[in-house]
Design a protein around this motif. Sequence first.
Motif, PDB file in Angstrom:
ATOM      1  N   VAL A   1     -19.763  39.068  18.525  1.00  0.00           N
ATOM      2  CA  VAL A   1     -20.314  37.967  19.317  1.00  0.00           C
ATOM      3  C   VAL A   1     -19.236  36.948  19.681  1.00  0.00           C
ATOM      4  O   VAL A   1     -19.210  36.425  20.794  1.00  0.00           O
ATOM      5  N   THR A   2     -18.336  36.682  18.748  1.00  0.00           N
ATOM      6  CA  THR A   2     -17.315  35.655  18.968  1.00  0.00           C
ATOM      7  C   THR A   2     -16.076  36.182  19.680  1.00  0.00           C
ATOM      8  O   THR A   2     -15.297  35.406  20.223  1.00  0.00           O
ATOM      9  N   GLY A   3     -15.894  37.496  19.647  1.00  0.00           N
ATOM     10  CA  GLY A   3     -14.673  38.064  20.200  1.00  0.00           C
ATOM     11  C   GLY A   3     -13.498  37.962  19.235  1.00  0.00           C
ATOM     12  O   GLY A   3     -12.364  38.290  19.592  1.00  0.00           O
ATOM     13  N   LEU A   4     -13.777  37.521  18.012  1.00  0.00           N
ATOM     14  CA  LEU A   4     -12.731  37.436  16.992  1.00  0.00           C
ATOM     15  C   LEU A   4     -12.602  38.784  16.299  1.00  0.00           C
ATOM     16  O   LEU A   4     -13.573  39.529  16.170  1.00  0.00           O
ATOM     17  N   ASN A   5     -11.421  39.091  15.829  1.00  0.00           N
ATOM     18  CA  ASN A   5     -11.166  40.345  15.144  1.00  0.00           C
ATOM     19  C   ASN A   5     -11.801  40.306  13.761  1.00  0.00           C
ATOM     20  O   ASN A   5     -11.598  39.344  13.016  1.00  0.00           O
TER      21      ASN A   5
END
Length: 91
Positions: A32-36
Amino acid sequence: MLLFTDNMSMFWDNVKERLEYLGMTQKELAAVTGLNIGTIKNQIYKGVIPDTESALKLAKALNTSIEFLLTGKDSKNIVLTPLETKLLELF
């Protein structure tokens, strides 16, 4: 990234609390956040607070504020899930 201090040590505890409340996994949060996902797990393990941009993404995805993630308190508003908002609209 900031190292945990006594005042900030609850950041990831509050993230985990919101994840549980929303029924979301760390993997879903990463999507959802696009964080790894590796970065999230590494920050939890090493005890660091993410940079401001990442903290904003996390707060938004968890339907809460950075203030809540850092302190466990939200002085502005009570943040409701979409389901809670819908239920309140019915009354």
